[in-house]
Design an enzyme around this catalytic site. Structure first.
Site, short mmCIF file in Angstrom:
data_model
loop_
_atom_site.label_atom_id
_atom_site.label_comp_id
_atom_site.label_asym_id
_atom_site.label_seq_id
_atom_site.Cartn_x
_atom_site.Cartn_y
_atom_site.Cartn_z
N TYR A 195 45.00 21.47 38.72
CA TYR A 195 43.69 20.81 38.69
C TYR A 195 43.68 19.49 39.46
O TYR A 195 42.65 18.83 39.54
CB TYR A 195 43.28 20.53 37.24
CG TYR A 195 42.63 21.69 36.57
CD1 TYR A 195 43.28 22.92 36.52
CD2 TYR A 195 41.39 21.59 35.98
CE1 TYR A 195 42.71 24.01 35.90
CE2 TYR A 195 40.80 22.68 35.36
CZ TYR A 195 41.47 23.88 35.32
OH TYR A 195 40.89 24.95 34.71
N LYS A 210 54.42 27.94 30.57
CA LYS A 210 54.78 29.19 31.23
C LYS A 210 56.10 28.95 31.97
O LYS A 210 56.27 29.25 33.16
CB LYS A 210 53.63 29.55 32.19
CG LYS A 210 53.68 30.92 32.78
CD LYS A 210 53.43 32.03 31.77
CE LYS A 210 53.76 33.36 32.42
NZ LYS A 210 54.01 34.45 31.49
N ASP A 241 51.23 33.17 27.65
CA ASP A 241 50.59 34.48 27.43
C ASP A 241 50.80 34.96 25.99
O ASP A 241 49.89 35.50 25.37
CB ASP A 241 51.08 35.53 28.45
CG ASP A 241 52.57 35.45 28.69
OD1 ASP A 241 53.02 34.43 29.22
OD2 ASP A 241 53.29 36.39 28.33
N ASP A 246 42.87 24.78 29.40
CA ASP A 246 41.49 25.15 29.72
C ASP A 246 41.21 26.55 29.20
O ASP A 246 40.22 26.80 28.50
CB ASP A 246 41.31 25.08 31.24
CG ASP A 246 39.85 24.97 31.63
OD1 ASP A 246 39.00 24.88 30.72
OD2 ASP A 246 39.55 24.99 32.83
#
Ligand code: NAP
Length: 415
Positions: free
Chosen positions: A160, A227, A280, A304
């Site tokens: 971002y 992640k 995930d 987000d």
């Protein structure tokens, strides 16, 4: 005090202060607000009545907010030919704590997003989103009440940061050649390229805020969501920095899930348990074992996605509040957009901005006001007289306007 050309500083108010990591709130704080575009004015009109009624109920005239309108978005552009006047940024900084409605992102033009600009310019590095269920609301899962979390999303780094180049641009090609020649990394010709910066400083200050929140509220755990199995040096480092910070700064009051699993000693029986989950897997964890999670700290993009998915799980974006918080400066905001097709219809749900206001009063340490607002909302929902978005998920309910829903919340607060 800065001088203001468009905004009027209330004569009857005082500045919110900041000392030793805490805000200090006078009895008549000046709170800037941005009404917002589209449905912004509808929900702001409703919300400010709820806020004033809650303060009046708790403090009976001894304390009162001095609201100060500051300008951004379409209203500002129409009146002053400026999407985001410098004086608005000055006011948000000078008066420290503020609240805003949704803003249209101008398409084309110089500013990418007014919201992203506000967060970056004011260094509001934590996006805080509590997600909980309100009894009576229709939700897509069987046991929505089991989800009760606060997400701390890093707000300034990650993909971002806006460092990216278009496919085929000279910059992207130059970078591709540099990566190949200097670092031995091959990128397919003609690719778009984006950069994902994540720093120890940026990660640790976000995780620090999340740990302090968890300790203050007696939460059972803090989960680092990352992640790192794939992106080892960015997301994996976020996890490692989190554990390092917890161990070095909060060793007396935290322990890790893996230490506990090995039968290791916790410093205290009520220690905050630090754990981590791959992003995930976290989406399915929130659906299948929501009660195992309380406070979550995560990088920008994960946060987000996760916060919208979690909000949907308990009944939708109309009930999802948010706050963008830095060191001694905070902007609270409805998390949905301007919903322009409902503008000026007195139709949409004002709860997102009202709940953001409750967060704001918590931050100002007017906790009783925040509680009164929450009670008002809970009671109003039980009467089943709600706005269209909730009505369509609640059998036997009656659809009411934005302003009538606010009346119900005020009545619920007084009940
Ligand atoms: P949106 O304004 O959030 O609206 C999408 C849909 O969500 C609405 O049509 C409505 O769905 C539902 N919804 C949103 N808020 C609601 C509320 N308070 N009560 C009930 N339903 C609500 O998203 P968008 O149409 O994608 O974005 C419109 C503009 O907002 C864009 O310019 C975007 O850039 C901007 N935006 C601003 C912010 C911000 O200021 N923080 C955030 C996101 C987007 P139904 O019609 O199905 O009922």
């Amino acid at each position: 005090m800065a001088s203001y050309k468009y905004a009027r500083v209330p004569a009857n108010g005082e500045h919110v202060g900041y000392e030793n990591g805490r805000v200090t709130t006078p009895s008549n704080p000046i709170i800037p607000f941005i009404e917002g575009d589209g449905t912004g004015p509808d929900i702001w009109r409703a919300a400010v009545r709820v806020f004033d009624a809650a303060v009046e109920k708790i403090y009976a005239g001894e304390r009162k907010v001095a609201w100060m309108e500051v300008f951004a978005g379409e209203k500002s552009f129409k009146q002053f030919n400026d999407w985001l006047p410098q004086e608005t940024l000055d006011a948000l900084r000078e008066f420290r704590v503020s609240i805003k409605g949704p803003l249209t992102t101008p398409v084309g033009g110089g500013i990418r997003s007014l919201n992203v600009t506000l967060r970056q310019v004011l260094d509001l590095y934590a996006c805080i989103r509590p997600v909980r269920y309100f009894e009576g609301i229709g939700a897509p899962v069987r046991e929505p009440r089991k989800l009760d979390i606060v997400i701390f999303r890093e707000n300034t780094e990650d993909v971002y940061a806006g460092i990216e180049w278009k496919a085929g641009s000279a910059e992207a090609e130059k970078l591709r050649e540099f990566l190949s020649a200097e670092l031995g990394k091959e990128v397919r010709e003609g690719s778009a390229i984006g950069i994902k910066p994540m720093s120890e400083f940026g990660s640790k200050r976000l995780i620090d805020m999340a740990i302090l929140h968890a300790l203050k509220h007696g939460s059972s755990s803090l989960t680092l969501v990352h992640k790192g199995n794939i992106m080892k040096f960015t997301e994996g480092a976020f996890r490692d920095w989190g554990y390092e910070l917890a161990r070095e700064k909060y060793g007396d009051s935290t322990c890790t899930e893996s230490d506990m699993a090995k039968g290791g000693d916790c410093a205290r029986a009520d220690a905050l348990v630090i754990k981590d989950r791959i992003a995930d897997s976290m989406f399915q964890q929130l659906l299948l074992r929501p009660e195992d999670y309380t406070v979550i700290a995560t990088p920008n993009l994960n946060g987000d996605y996760l916060s919208d998915a979690a909000a949907a799980q308990v009944g939708g974006l109309g009930m999802a509040p948010g706050g963008n918080v830095g060191d001694g400066i905070a902007v609270f905001e409805a998390t949905h957009g301007t919903a322009p097709k409902y503008a000026d219809l007195d139709k949409i749900n004002p709860c997102s901005v009202i709940l953001s206001g409750a967060m704001m009063f918590d931050y100002l340490e007017w906790d009783d006001v925040a509680r009164a607002i929450m009670n008002g909302i809970e009671t109003a929902i039980k009467t089943k007289r709600v706005t269209y978005d909730l009505a369509r998920q609640m059998p036997g309910s009656t659809e009411v306007s934005t302003s009538a829903f606010a009346d119900g919340i005020i009545a619920g607060m007084r009940a």
